[in-house]
Design an enzyme around this catalytic site. Structure first.
Site, PDB file in Angstrom:
ATOM      1  N   ASP A   9      26.041  49.049  68.188  1.00 22.03           N
ATOM      2  CA  ASP A   9      27.358  48.413  68.117  1.00 22.03           C
ATOM      3  C   ASP A   9      28.407  49.391  67.557  1.00 22.03           C
ATOM      4  OD1 ASP A   9      28.815  45.828  68.280  1.00 22.03           O
ATOM      5  OD2 ASP A   9      29.039  46.068  66.115  1.00 22.03           O
TER       6      ASP A   9
ATOM      7  N   GLU B 220      27.902  51.585  72.036  1.00 21.69           N
ATOM      8  CA  GLU B 220      29.172  50.941  72.351  1.00 21.69           C
ATOM      9  C   GLU B 220      30.281  51.758  71.709  1.00 21.69           C
ATOM     10  OE1 GLU B 220      31.528  46.709  71.883  1.00 21.69           O
ATOM     11  OE2 GLU B 220      30.570  47.658  70.185  1.00 21.69           O
TER      12      GLU B 220
ATOM     13  N   HIS C  47      29.571  39.795  76.117  1.00 19.84           N
ATOM     14  CA  HIS C  47      29.950  38.666  75.272  1.00 19.84           C
ATOM     15  C   HIS C  47      31.336  38.817  74.653  1.00 19.84           C
ATOM     16  CE1 HIS C  47      28.492  41.827  72.764  1.00 19.84           C
ATOM     17  NE2 HIS C  47      28.988  41.225  71.701  1.00 19.84           N
ATOM     18  N   ASP C  48      31.970  39.987  74.827  1.00 20.59           N
ATOM     19  CA  ASP C  48      33.307  40.212  74.263  1.00 20.59           C
ATOM     20  C   ASP C  48      34.411  40.144  75.305  1.00 20.59           C
ATOM     21  OD1 ASP C  48      32.295  40.678  71.716  1.00 20.59           O
ATOM     22  OD2 ASP C  48      32.108  42.831  72.039  1.00 20.59           O
TER      23      ASP C  48
HETATM   24  O1  TEU Z   1      32.555  44.794  69.507  1.00 17.21           O
HETATM   25  C1  TEU Z   1      33.384  45.862  69.255  1.00 17.21           C
HETATM   26  C2  TEU Z   1      34.816  45.768  69.596  1.00 17.21           C
HETATM   27  O2  TEU Z   1      35.612  46.478  69.034  1.00 17.21           O
HETATM   28  C3  TEU Z   1      35.316  44.885  70.590  1.00 17.21           C
HETATM   29  O3  TEU Z   1      34.493  44.486  71.581  1.00 17.21           O
HETATM   30  C4  TEU Z   1      36.049  43.775  69.955  1.00 17.21           C
HETATM   31  O4  TEU Z   1      35.194  42.789  69.471  1.00 17.21           O
HETATM   32  C5  TEU Z   1      36.939  43.159  70.976  1.00 17.21           C
HETATM   33  O5  TEU Z   1      37.578  44.165  71.653  1.00 17.21           O
HETATM   34  C6  TEU Z   1      37.979  42.352  70.313  1.00 17.21           C
HETATM   35  O6  TEU Z   1      38.828  41.960  71.338  1.00 17.21           O
HETATM   36  C7  TEU Z   1      31.335  44.746  68.867  1.00 17.21           C
HETATM   37  C8  TEU Z   1      30.583  43.503  69.275  1.00 17.21           C
HETATM   38  O7  TEU Z   1      30.272  43.586  70.635  1.00 17.21           O
HETATM   39  C9  TEU Z   1      31.395  42.305  68.919  1.00 17.21           C
HETATM   40  O8  TEU Z   1      30.847  41.104  69.385  1.00 17.21           O
HETATM   41  C10 TEU Z   1      31.537  42.295  67.417  1.00 17.21           C
HETATM   42  O9  TEU Z   1      32.423  41.267  67.035  1.00 17.21           O
HETATM   43  C11 TEU Z   1      32.088  43.615  66.887  1.00 17.21           C
HETATM   44  O10 TEU Z   1      31.460  44.758  67.465  1.00 17.21           O
HETATM   45  C12 TEU Z   1      31.832  43.719  65.421  1.00 17.21           C
HETATM   46  O11 TEU Z   1      30.473  43.909  65.176  1.00 17.21           O
END
Ligand code: TEU
Length: 531
Positions: free
Chosen positions: A190, A241, A315-316
């Site tokens: 992540d 990521e 999921h985002d």
């Molecule tokens: O996401 C990282 C991130 O910066 C983005 O996907 C962000 O959540 C999104 O752009 C906001 O609009 C990761 C995970 O995939 C996410 O679900 C978590 O909330 C985040 O890290 C924190 O761990």
């Protein structure tokens, strides 16, 4: 270099399948549905975090990296899942959240209790910098206990870990090795490119991201992580990521010569509907930008011989079926689902398909703020009272992460759970569900199956060269090796276009009319031709 033909299925366990009747998906639910995934031809299942967590950010706030949250099941059920998946040829990829922990993690609790050793696990400052949290507001929170501010690039309950501290890094290696021992064959890290902060900590520009994105020690940290953990097993697939990164950095992260990660997720192509880079903007789509971004990244990754990842959803992200140009009829929607799939997954890279994408699940209609569950969506809504309610709800409908997190639609009754689900199911489940699409040859689901089978059995479509052909309205690319060439033509628009081309064999057709030297490509249609 890892195989470019791999297909990974992403599961958001909370919303996949509930067997314990608490409205929340669980490990036994995943076990019960393994054949759905195996039959489609997937190689890996990526599980978003299932560790013990207060669930403020749906598990991305980990309180204990060594234990499965009882919410999802038992340790024994996890082992069974790994075993049963392996029997079907599926490997398990775990999500590793190491930029931050939950504030309920014992390290943070012990830090607040005055244990110096654990205070050094986190990042403190007497005064905040101007950095903004990714979820809105300042990124520093005052701790009454210590009289200092701690850094949280995400929610206040997600304090950032101090990777400068060798003990933190050792703890992390131990965690990764623990999961390797349990049979895990993949890791998704992540926001891994945010772990190295620039010291001294200063304001920087804008929201502060230039002070911690792709930071000064990031490549060193990743090399060390690999050497101490997954380097021992060539079979393990890793993907990082990356937040707001660049091609140049990604080439380094995923280069087989550098011993960091196997591949990376980058998100630039999913911001083509952010007007002026603003996430919550509505009714906007820049097709030229989409084309340019996909082309530039694909070409650069190919040139450097680096594995790219192909994905539309996770999921985002809002549901891809609902993004870009809107389909006006069910028939158009079906074509659009297929067109998007073909466009993305015949390019060069490892493919990631998110649960429900294979049946074309769609965004939610938000009729009131109570329909929102995600912390980011609620923060946006509350922080923007000057914007009329309808407009904010429309923004949630188009952009909220909640859209991706509604329960899987298994049959005409929904069949996610026997009780009310933790998040409302999209009311269109009687029309859009796995059972109905399994029986329909022409369905989105069967198209995904066909596409996966086509790609996996085809050297050119997996490891052949990719070349993009510029066209104002159509998305066109070729895949080729010395012997064969395929051309993929996709129309993402709600209008018909023609394309002059001499062709030989058609191996896939999606409503495209083929005359002798010309193709007539109706709205949302796409085709693969063998030249
Ligand atoms: O996401 C990282 C991130 O910066 C983005 O996907 C962000 O959540 C999104 O752009 C906001 O609009 C990761 C995970 O995939 C996410 O679900 C978590 O909330 C985040 O890290 C924190 O761990």
């Amino acid at each position: 270099m890892k195989e470019l033909g791999y297909f990974v299925y992403q599961i958001y366990p909370k919303s996949f399948k509930d067997t314990s009747n608490n409205g929340i998906g669980d490990l036994n639910g995943i076990r019960a549905k393994l054949s759905h995934i195996a039959d489609l031809g997937f190689d890996y299942i990526w599980l978003t975090p299932i560790y013990i967590s207060p669930q403020n950010d749906n598990g991305y706030d980990v309180a204990d990296y060594y234990q499965i949250d009882p919410l999802f099941g038992t340790e024994a059920e996890f082992d069974l899942l790994v075993e049963e998946a392996a029997e079907l040829g599926l490997k398990i990829m775990m999500d590793m959240v190491f930029n931050h922990t939950s504030s309920s993690h014992q390290w943070f609790k012990r830090a607040l209790n005055g244990e110096k050793q654990y205070q050094d696990y986190y990042i403190w400052r007497d005064e905040p910098t101007t950095w903004e949290s990714k979820f809105g507001g300042n990124a520093w929170e005052y701790s009454e206990e210590l009289g200092k501010y701690y850094l949280h690039l995400f929610d206040t309950s997600q304090p950032d870990l101090n990777w400068e501290n060798k003990n933190v890094r050792q703890e992390i290696y131990q965690i990764v090795n623990y999961w390797i021992k349990r049979g895990v064959k993949g890791f998704r890290f992540d926001v891994i490119n945010l772990i190295s902060k620039k010291y001294p900590l200063v304001d920087g520009t804008g929201d502060g991201r230039d002070q911690y994105t792709d930071g000064p020690r990031i490549h060193e940290f990743l090399k060390e992580l690999r050497a101490n953990t997954f380097a021992s097993d060539e079979d393990i697939l890793t993907v990082g990521e990356m937040s707001s990164t660049s091609i140049a950095e990604c080439v380094q992260y995923a280069s087989s010569k550098r011993d960091e990660l196997d591949s990376v997720f980058h998100f630039h192509h999913l911001k083509v509907d952010y007007k002026d880079s603003y996430k919550w903007s509505t009714d906007y789509f820049d097709f030229q930008m989409l084309k340019e971004l996909l082309r530039t990244w694909q070409e650069a990754m190919q040139e450097e011989n680096v594995v790219d990842t192909l994905f539309w959803s996770c999921h985002d992200q809002p549901r891809i079926a609902s993004r870009f140009i809107q389909a006006q009829t069910t028939e158009q929607q079906l074509r659009k689902n297929k067109c998007l799939a073909m466009l993305m997954y015949l390019m060069r890279g490892i493919s990631y398909i998110y649960q429900g994408e294979e049946i074309g699940m769609q965004n939610l209609e938000f009729s009131k703020i109570d329909d929102a569950v995600d912390v980011e969506a609620i923060n946006y809504y509350n922080a923007n009272e000057h914007i009329p309610v309808e407009e904010r709800l429309r923004a949630l409908n188009q952009k909220s992460r909640d859209n991706a997190r509604t329960p899987m639609q298994w049959n005409e009754k929904g069949d996610f759970s026997q009780v009310e689900s933790w998040q409302k199911m999209n009311p269109n489940y009687p029309a859009i569900n796995v059972a109905a699409q399994s029986e329909n040859e022409n369905s989105t689901l069967n198209f995904y199956r066909e596409l996966i089978t086509l790609k996996k059995g085809n050297n050119v479509l997996t490891s052949g060269q990719i070349r993009f052909i510029d066209d104002e309205k159509l998305f066109i690319y070729e895949r080729s090796n010395e012997e064969e060439k395929y051309i993929i033509i996709c129309n993402l628009w709600d209008q018909e276009f023609t394309y002059e081309l001499e062709h030989k064999a058609i191996i896939n057709n999606n409503g495209v009319i083929v005359n002798e030297k010309q193709l007539i490509i109706p709205s949302f249609s796409s085709i693969v031709l063998k030249i």
